[in-house]
Design a protein around this motif. Structure first.
Motif, PDB file in Angstrom:
ATOM      1  N   ASP A 311      -1.904   3.730  -5.348  1.00 53.14           N
ATOM      2  CA  ASP A 311      -1.803   3.164  -4.000  1.00 53.14           C
ATOM      3  C   ASP A 311      -2.023   1.651  -4.033  1.00 53.14           C
ATOM      4  OD1 ASP A 311      -2.133   3.486  -0.855  1.00 53.14           O
ATOM      5  OD2 ASP A 311      -3.865   2.320  -1.551  1.00 53.14           O
ATOM      6  N   ARG A 312      -3.082   1.195  -4.715  1.00 54.22           N
ATOM      7  CA  ARG A 312      -3.369  -0.245  -4.753  1.00 54.22           C
ATOM      8  C   ARG A 312      -2.262  -0.997  -5.490  1.00 54.22           C
ATOM      9  NH1 ARG A 312      -6.424   2.675  -2.430  1.00 54.22           N
ATOM     10  NH2 ARG A 312      -8.661   2.346  -2.134  1.00 54.22           N
ATOM     11  N   LEU A 313      -1.762  -0.409  -6.591  1.00 53.62           N
ATOM     12  CA  LEU A 313      -0.694  -1.084  -7.343  1.00 53.62           C
ATOM     13  C   LEU A 313       0.579  -1.163  -6.505  1.00 53.62           C
ATOM     14  CD1 LEU A 313      -1.210   0.338 -10.954  1.00 53.62           C
ATOM     15  CD2 LEU A 313      -1.652  -2.006 -10.155  1.00 53.62           C
ATOM     16  N   ALA A 314       0.897  -0.080  -5.780  1.00 52.15           N
ATOM     17  CA  ALA A 314       2.109  -0.086  -4.946  1.00 52.15           C
ATOM     18  C   ALA A 314       2.003  -1.170  -3.871  1.00 52.15           C
ATOM     19  CB  ALA A 314       2.316   1.281  -4.305  1.00 52.15           C
ATOM     20  N   ARG A 315       0.825  -1.308  -3.294  1.00 52.69           N
ATOM     21  CA  ARG A 315       0.657  -2.353  -2.265  1.00 52.69           C
ATOM     22  C   ARG A 315       0.714  -3.748  -2.874  1.00 52.69           C
ATOM     23  NH1 ARG A 315      -0.621   0.449   2.298  1.00 52.69           N
ATOM     24  NH2 ARG A 315      -1.398   2.518   1.804  1.00 52.69           N
ATOM     25  N   ALA A 316       0.143  -3.877  -4.090  1.00 51.78           N
ATOM     26  CA  ALA A 316       0.178  -5.187  -4.757  1.00 51.78           C
ATOM     27  C   ALA A 316       1.607  -5.574  -5.121  1.00 51.78           C
ATOM     28  CB  ALA A 316      -0.706  -5.171  -6.007  1.00 51.78           C
ATOM     29  N   ALA A 317       2.458  -4.557  -5.343  1.00 58.54           N
ATOM     30  CA  ALA A 317       3.842  -4.816  -5.750  1.00 58.54           C
ATOM     31  C   ALA A 317       4.789  -4.931  -4.559  1.00 58.54           C
ATOM     32  CB  ALA A 317       4.327  -3.691  -6.673  1.00 58.54           C
ATOM     33  N   ALA A 318       4.325  -4.578  -3.355  1.00 54.45           N
ATOM     34  CA  ALA A 318       5.211  -4.534  -2.190  1.00 54.45           C
ATOM     35  C   ALA A 318       5.695  -5.926  -1.823  1.00 54.45           C
ATOM     36  CB  ALA A 318       4.472  -3.905  -1.017  1.00 54.45           C
ATOM     37  N   PRO A 319       6.904  -5.993  -1.215  1.00 47.86           N
ATOM     38  CA  PRO A 319       7.399  -7.300  -0.761  1.00 47.86           C
ATOM     39  C   PRO A 319       6.364  -7.957   0.144  1.00 47.86           C
ATOM     40  CG  PRO A 319       9.023  -5.554  -0.373  1.00 47.86           C
ATOM     41  CD  PRO A 319       7.773  -4.887  -0.869  1.00 47.86           C
ATOM     42  N   ARG A 320       6.161  -9.259  -0.050  1.00 47.29           N
ATOM     43  CA  ARG A 320       5.163  -9.974   0.753  1.00 47.29           C
ATOM     44  C   ARG A 320       5.699 -10.216   2.148  1.00 47.29           C
ATOM     45  NH1 ARG A 320       2.422 -11.997  -4.001  1.00 47.29           N
ATOM     46  NH2 ARG A 320       2.778 -10.229  -5.327  1.00 47.29           N
TER      47      ARG A 320
END
Ligand code: TXA
Ligand code: MG
Length: 321
Positions: A311-320
Protein backbone atom coordinates in the motif's frame (compact mmCIF):
# COMPACT_ATOMS: atom_id res chain seq x y z
CA UNK A 1 14.67 26.14 17.60
CA UNK A 2 13.52 22.50 17.72
CA UNK A 3 14.74 20.91 20.96
CA UNK A 4 15.68 17.23 21.28
CA UNK A 5 14.22 15.88 24.55
CA UNK A 6 14.81 12.64 26.40
CA UNK A 7 12.31 13.12 29.23
CA UNK A 8 8.64 12.26 28.61
CA UNK A 9 7.60 14.70 31.36
CA UNK A 10 9.19 17.63 29.50
CA UNK A 11 7.33 16.58 26.35
CA UNK A 12 4.05 16.36 28.26
CA UNK A 13 4.55 19.82 29.81
CA UNK A 14 5.10 21.34 26.36
CA UNK A 15 1.99 19.62 25.01
CA UNK A 16 -0.08 20.93 27.90
CA UNK A 17 1.22 24.43 27.13
CA UNK A 18 -0.11 24.15 23.56
CA UNK A 19 3.20 23.42 21.79
CA UNK A 20 3.83 20.88 19.00
CA UNK A 21 5.99 17.95 20.10
CA UNK A 22 7.03 14.97 17.99
CA UNK A 23 7.16 11.72 19.94
CA UNK A 24 8.03 8.11 19.16
CA UNK A 25 5.44 5.37 18.80
CA UNK A 26 5.92 1.73 17.81
CA UNK A 27 4.88 2.57 14.23
CA UNK A 28 6.35 5.95 13.21
CA UNK A 29 7.01 9.29 14.96
CA UNK A 30 3.86 11.30 15.61
CA UNK A 31 3.51 15.09 15.65
CA UNK A 32 1.53 15.66 18.83
CA UNK A 33 -0.69 18.48 20.07
CA UNK A 34 -3.29 18.79 22.83
CA UNK A 35 -6.39 17.64 20.92
CA UNK A 36 -8.69 19.87 23.02
CA UNK A 37 -6.75 22.97 22.04
CA UNK A 38 -8.01 24.28 18.68
CA UNK A 39 -5.02 26.56 18.13
CA UNK A 40 -2.56 23.74 18.81
CA UNK A 41 -4.46 21.40 16.47
CA UNK A 42 -4.50 24.09 13.77
CA UNK A 43 -0.73 24.44 14.19
CA UNK A 44 -0.31 20.73 13.29
CA UNK A 45 -2.01 21.26 9.93
CA UNK A 46 0.12 24.40 9.40
CA UNK A 47 3.46 22.72 10.29
CA UNK A 48 2.76 19.72 8.02
CA UNK A 49 1.09 21.62 5.19
CA UNK A 50 -1.76 19.14 5.67
CA UNK A 51 -5.14 19.74 4.01
CA UNK A 52 -7.79 20.54 6.62
CA UNK A 53 -10.15 17.85 5.32
CA UNK A 54 -7.72 15.13 6.45
CA UNK A 55 -8.58 14.13 10.06
CA UNK A 56 -6.03 13.25 12.76
CA UNK A 57 -5.73 10.20 15.02
CA UNK A 58 -6.11 10.86 18.77
CA UNK A 59 -3.77 8.98 21.10
CA UNK A 60 -4.60 7.74 24.59
CA UNK A 61 -2.77 5.91 27.41
CA UNK A 62 -5.47 3.19 27.61
CA UNK A 63 -8.79 2.04 26.17
CA UNK A 64 -10.79 3.57 29.02
CA UNK A 65 -9.45 7.05 28.21
CA UNK A 66 -10.11 6.52 24.49
CA UNK A 67 -13.64 5.24 24.98
CA UNK A 68 -14.48 8.29 27.14
CA UNK A 69 -14.36 10.33 23.91
CA UNK A 70 -15.92 7.89 21.40
CA UNK A 71 -18.70 5.29 21.58
CA UNK A 72 -17.25 1.78 21.64
CA UNK A 73 -19.35 -1.25 20.70
CA UNK A 74 -18.57 -4.92 21.40
CA UNK A 75 -16.30 -5.18 18.35
CA UNK A 76 -14.27 -2.15 19.45
CA UNK A 77 -13.93 -3.47 22.98
CA UNK A 78 -12.84 -6.91 21.77
CA UNK A 79 -10.25 -5.42 19.40
CA UNK A 80 -8.96 -3.04 22.08
CA UNK A 81 -8.54 -5.97 24.46
CA UNK A 82 -6.67 -7.96 21.81
CA UNK A 83 -4.45 -5.29 20.24
CA UNK A 84 -4.05 -2.27 22.53
CA UNK A 85 -1.53 -1.03 23.22
CA UNK A 86 -0.60 -1.66 19.59
CA UNK A 87 -0.72 -0.49 15.97
CA UNK A 88 -4.50 -0.49 15.49
CA UNK A 89 -6.59 2.68 15.04
CA UNK A 90 -10.36 2.50 15.45
CA UNK A 91 -12.73 4.98 13.82
CA UNK A 92 -15.80 5.34 16.06
CA UNK A 93 -18.66 7.82 16.59
CA UNK A 94 -17.73 10.84 18.73
CA UNK A 95 -19.56 11.06 22.02
CA UNK A 96 -21.77 14.13 22.46
CA UNK A 97 -19.42 15.35 25.20
CA UNK A 98 -16.22 14.49 23.27
CA UNK A 99 -13.54 17.00 24.28
CA UNK A 100 -11.53 16.72 21.09
CA UNK A 101 -11.56 19.87 18.96
CA UNK A 102 -13.69 19.45 15.83
CA UNK A 103 -10.78 20.46 13.59
CA UNK A 104 -8.78 17.42 14.77
CA UNK A 105 -11.52 15.22 13.31
CA UNK A 106 -11.87 17.46 10.22
CA UNK A 107 -15.44 18.19 11.29
CA UNK A 108 -16.53 14.55 10.95
CA UNK A 109 -18.88 12.94 13.48
CA UNK A 110 -16.36 10.13 13.90
CA UNK A 111 -12.97 10.12 15.59
CA UNK A 112 -9.95 7.87 15.06
CA UNK A 113 -8.45 6.64 18.35
CA UNK A 114 -5.48 4.53 19.28
CA UNK A 115 -3.27 3.42 22.20
CA UNK A 116 0.36 3.17 21.03
CA UNK A 117 2.64 0.37 22.20
CA UNK A 118 5.64 2.43 23.22
CA UNK A 119 6.81 3.12 26.78
CA UNK A 120 7.79 6.75 26.10
CA UNK A 121 4.58 7.49 24.21
CA UNK A 122 2.47 6.03 27.02
CA UNK A 123 4.44 8.05 29.60
CA UNK A 124 3.79 11.24 27.61
CA UNK A 125 0.10 10.45 27.23
CA UNK A 126 -0.34 9.64 30.91
CA UNK A 127 1.46 12.79 32.04
CA UNK A 128 -0.29 15.02 29.47
CA UNK A 129 -3.68 13.93 30.76
CA UNK A 130 -5.36 14.99 27.53
CA UNK A 131 -6.14 13.31 24.21
CA UNK A 132 -3.13 13.93 21.94
CA UNK A 133 -3.82 14.41 18.24
CA UNK A 134 -0.86 13.13 16.24
CA UNK A 135 -0.41 12.53 12.53
CA UNK A 136 2.89 11.13 11.33
CA UNK A 137 5.61 13.76 11.88
CA UNK A 138 6.39 14.44 8.20
CA UNK A 139 5.44 17.16 5.74
CA UNK A 140 2.15 16.25 4.13
CA UNK A 141 2.52 13.75 1.27
CA UNK A 142 6.05 12.75 2.22
CA UNK A 143 7.67 9.66 3.71
CA UNK A 144 6.81 9.02 7.39
CA UNK A 145 9.67 9.39 9.92
CA UNK A 146 10.99 6.43 11.90
CA UNK A 147 13.91 8.20 13.65
CA UNK A 148 14.37 11.60 15.34
CA UNK A 149 16.77 12.56 12.51
CA UNK A 150 13.97 11.97 9.97
CA UNK A 151 11.67 14.24 11.98
CA UNK A 152 14.37 16.96 12.05
CA UNK A 153 14.72 16.66 8.24
CA UNK A 154 10.98 17.23 7.88
CA UNK A 155 10.06 19.72 10.57
CA UNK A 156 13.12 21.40 12.13
CA UNK A 157 12.26 24.96 13.15
CA UNK A 158 8.52 24.32 12.73
CA UNK A 159 7.90 22.45 15.99
CA UNK A 160 8.96 22.99 19.60
CA UNK A 161 10.59 19.65 20.32
CA UNK A 162 11.21 16.01 19.46
CA UNK A 163 11.19 13.34 22.15
CA UNK A 164 14.02 10.93 21.28
CA UNK A 165 12.99 7.28 21.39
CA UNK A 166 15.43 5.97 18.81
CA UNK A 167 14.19 3.91 15.88
CA UNK A 168 10.54 2.78 15.62
CA UNK A 169 10.04 -0.98 15.95
CA UNK A 170 7.17 -1.58 13.48
CA UNK A 171 8.06 1.01 10.82
CA UNK A 172 4.69 1.34 9.04
CA UNK A 173 1.69 3.20 10.43
CA UNK A 174 -1.20 1.68 12.34
CA UNK A 175 -3.98 -0.26 10.66
CA UNK A 176 -7.03 2.03 10.43
CA UNK A 177 -10.36 0.24 10.86
CA UNK A 178 -13.71 1.99 10.49
CA UNK A 179 -16.26 0.67 13.00
CA UNK A 180 -18.61 3.65 12.72
CA UNK A 181 -20.98 1.85 10.33
CA UNK A 182 -22.61 -1.57 10.37
CA UNK A 183 -19.80 -3.36 8.59
CA UNK A 184 -16.18 -3.05 9.68
CA UNK A 185 -14.07 -1.55 6.87
CA UNK A 186 -10.30 -1.52 6.54
CA UNK A 187 -9.33 2.07 5.67
CA UNK A 188 -5.56 1.58 5.77
CA UNK A 189 -3.56 -1.64 6.05
CA UNK A 190 -0.87 -1.27 8.73
CA UNK A 191 0.88 -2.74 11.73
CA UNK A 192 -1.89 -5.19 12.70
CA UNK A 193 -2.56 -7.63 9.82
CA UNK A 194 -6.21 -7.66 8.76
CA UNK A 195 -6.28 -11.48 9.16
CA UNK A 196 -5.61 -10.98 12.90
CA UNK A 197 -8.54 -8.56 13.13
CA UNK A 198 -10.84 -10.93 11.26
CA UNK A 199 -9.91 -13.70 13.68
CA UNK A 200 -11.62 -11.62 16.38
CA UNK A 201 -14.57 -9.84 14.71
CA UNK A 202 -15.11 -11.79 11.48
CA UNK A 203 -15.00 -10.49 7.90
CA UNK A 204 -13.74 -6.96 7.31
CA UNK A 205 -14.45 -4.96 4.15
CA UNK A 206 -11.31 -4.40 2.10
CA UNK A 207 -10.34 -1.10 0.53
CA UNK A 208 -10.14 -0.57 -3.18
CA UNK A 209 -6.42 -0.94 -3.95
CA UNK A 210 -4.77 2.43 -4.69
CA UNK A 211 -5.30 3.47 -8.31
CA UNK A 212 -7.71 0.59 -9.07
CA UNK A 213 -10.94 2.53 -8.71
CA UNK A 214 -12.49 5.74 -7.48
CA UNK A 215 -10.46 7.23 -4.62
CA UNK A 216 -12.02 6.36 -1.23
CA UNK A 217 -12.24 10.04 -0.36
CA UNK A 218 -15.66 9.83 1.25
CA UNK A 219 -14.83 7.22 3.87
CA UNK A 220 -11.30 8.30 4.68
CA UNK A 221 -10.44 11.73 3.42
CA UNK A 222 -6.76 11.22 4.18
CA UNK A 223 -6.21 8.26 1.94
CA UNK A 224 -4.99 10.41 -0.89
CA UNK A 225 -3.59 8.36 -3.71
CA UNK A 226 -0.22 10.10 -3.89
CA UNK A 227 1.42 9.88 -0.49
CA UNK A 228 4.61 8.72 1.19
CA UNK A 229 6.36 10.11 -1.84
CA UNK A 230 10.13 10.38 -2.28
CA UNK A 231 11.40 13.06 -4.66
CA UNK A 232 12.72 10.53 -7.21
CA UNK A 233 10.07 8.61 -9.19
CA UNK A 234 9.35 5.12 -7.87
CA UNK A 235 8.71 2.11 -10.15
CA UNK A 236 6.88 -0.93 -8.70
CA UNK A 237 7.33 -4.70 -9.10
CA UNK A 238 10.70 -4.37 -10.83
CA UNK A 239 12.04 -7.58 -12.37
CA UNK A 240 15.15 -5.90 -13.78
CA UNK A 241 16.97 -2.71 -12.91
CA UNK A 242 18.93 -0.18 -14.96
CA UNK A 243 22.42 1.14 -14.20
CA UNK A 244 21.04 4.61 -13.54
CA UNK A 245 18.41 3.44 -11.06
CA UNK A 246 18.45 2.82 -7.31
CA UNK A 247 17.06 -0.55 -6.17
CA UNK A 248 14.75 -1.19 -3.22
CA UNK A 249 15.47 -4.89 -2.74
CA UNK A 250 13.34 -7.55 -1.02
CA UNK A 251 15.43 -10.70 -1.00
CA UNK A 252 18.52 -11.28 -3.17
CA UNK A 253 18.96 -8.00 -5.11
CA UNK A 254 18.49 -7.80 -8.88
CA UNK A 255 21.89 -7.22 -10.47
CA UNK A 256 23.12 -3.97 -12.01
CA UNK A 257 21.67 -1.17 -9.86
CA UNK A 258 23.73 1.93 -9.11
CA UNK A 259 22.62 1.85 -5.47
CA UNK A 260 20.83 -0.77 -3.35
CA UNK A 261 18.84 -0.67 -0.10
CA UNK A 262 17.79 -4.03 1.30
CA UNK A 263 14.36 -4.29 2.99
CA UNK A 264 14.89 -7.89 4.08
CA UNK A 265 17.45 -10.30 2.67
CA UNK A 266 15.38 -13.16 4.18
CA UNK A 267 12.14 -11.78 2.61
CA UNK A 268 10.61 -11.25 6.03
CA UNK A 269 7.78 -8.66 5.82
CA UNK A 270 8.07 -7.62 9.47
CA UNK A 271 11.76 -6.78 9.01
CA UNK A 272 10.97 -5.10 5.68
CA UNK A 273 8.29 -2.88 7.28
CA UNK A 274 10.80 -1.71 9.89
CA UNK A 275 13.30 -0.77 7.16
CA UNK A 276 10.86 0.63 4.57
CA UNK A 277 10.72 4.37 5.21
CA UNK A 278 14.41 4.69 6.16
CA UNK A 279 15.40 2.82 2.99
CA UNK A 280 13.20 5.05 0.81
CA UNK A 281 14.73 8.16 2.39
CA UNK A 282 18.28 6.86 1.91
CA UNK A 283 17.74 5.88 -1.75
CA UNK A 284 16.05 9.20 -2.44
CA UNK A 285 18.82 11.33 -0.92
CA UNK A 286 21.74 9.25 -2.28
CA UNK A 287 20.05 8.70 -5.64
CA UNK A 288 19.56 12.43 -6.15
CA UNK A 289 23.18 13.08 -5.16
CA UNK A 290 24.33 10.52 -7.76
CA UNK A 291 21.98 11.93 -10.41
CA UNK A 292 19.98 8.69 -10.75
CA UNK A 293 16.69 8.75 -12.65
CA UNK A 294 14.54 6.84 -10.19
CA UNK A 295 13.99 4.05 -7.69
CA UNK A 296 12.95 0.54 -8.75
CA UNK A 297 11.17 -1.51 -6.07
CA UNK A 298 11.17 -5.32 -6.13
CA UNK A 299 7.79 -7.01 -5.42
CA UNK A 300 6.87 -7.62 -1.76
CA UNK A 301 4.45 -10.58 -1.90
CA UNK A 302 2.62 -12.26 0.95
CA UNK A 303 0.44 -11.48 3.97
CA UNK A 304 1.18 -10.11 7.46
CA UNK A 305 2.76 -6.67 7.08
CA UNK A 306 3.31 -7.15 3.32
CA UNK A 307 -0.06 -5.59 2.32
CA UNK A 308 0.82 -2.43 4.32
CA UNK A 309 4.19 -2.27 2.54
CA UNK A 310 2.53 -2.72 -0.87
CA UNK A 311 0.00 0.00 0.00
CA UNK A 312 2.72 2.51 0.96
CA UNK A 313 4.81 1.68 -2.13
CA UNK A 314 1.77 2.02 -4.42
CA UNK A 315 1.03 5.45 -2.96
CA UNK A 316 4.68 6.48 -3.21
CA UNK A 317 4.62 5.46 -6.89
CA UNK A 318 1.27 7.11 -7.72
CA UNK A 319 1.14 10.10 -10.07
CA UNK A 320 1.72 13.27 -8.05
CA UNK A 321 -1.38 15.39 -7.74
O1 TXA B 1 0.70 4.73 13.24
C1 TXA B 1 0.00 5.73 13.11
O2 TXA B 1 -1.23 5.67 12.93
C2 TXA B 1 0.71 7.10 13.19
C3 TXA B 1 1.22 7.28 14.62
C4 TXA B 1 1.84 8.65 14.83
O3 TXA B 1 0.19 7.04 15.53
N1 TXA B 1 -0.19 8.15 12.83
C5 TXA B 1 -0.60 8.35 11.54
O4 TXA B 1 -1.40 9.46 11.36
O5 TXA B 1 -0.26 7.63 10.63
P1 TXA B 1 -1.71 10.07 9.92
O6 TXA B 1 -2.41 11.35 10.20
O7 TXA B 1 -0.47 10.14 9.12
O8 TXA B 1 -2.73 9.08 9.29
C6 TXA B 1 -4.03 8.97 9.85
C7 TXA B 1 -4.97 8.31 8.87
C8 TXA B 1 -5.25 9.21 7.70
O9 TXA B 1 -5.31 8.42 6.55
C9 TXA B 1 -6.62 9.79 8.07
O10 TXA B 1 -7.36 10.20 6.95
C10 TXA B 1 -7.27 8.62 8.78
O11 TXA B 1 -6.21 8.05 9.53
N2 TXA B 1 -8.32 9.08 9.69
C11 TXA B 1 -8.17 9.83 10.80
N3 TXA B 1 -9.37 10.12 11.35
C12 TXA B 1 -10.31 9.54 10.57
C13 TXA B 1 -11.74 9.46 10.60
N4 TXA B 1 -12.46 10.06 11.56
N5 TXA B 1 -12.36 8.76 9.64
C14 TXA B 1 -11.64 8.15 8.66
N6 TXA B 1 -10.29 8.18 8.57
C15 TXA B 1 -9.64 8.86 9.51
MG1 MG C 1 0.89 10.26 7.64
Amino acid sequence: MTALLDDALDAAALLRAGALVAFPTETVYGLGADARNGAAVAAIFEAKGRPHFNPLICHFPDAEAAFAEVRADDRARALAAAFWPGPLTLVLPRRADCRVDLLAGAGLDTLAVRVPDHALALAVLRAAGTPVAAPSANRSGRVSPTTPAHVMEELEGRIAAILDGGECAVGVESTVLDLSGGKAVLLRPGGVPVEAIEAIIGPVGRPIPPGAGPAPTLRSPGLLLSHYAPTLPLRLDATEVAADEALLAFGPPLPGAALVAQLSEARDATEAARNLFGALRRLDAEGQRLGLRGIAAMPVPGEGLAPAIRDRLARAAAPRG
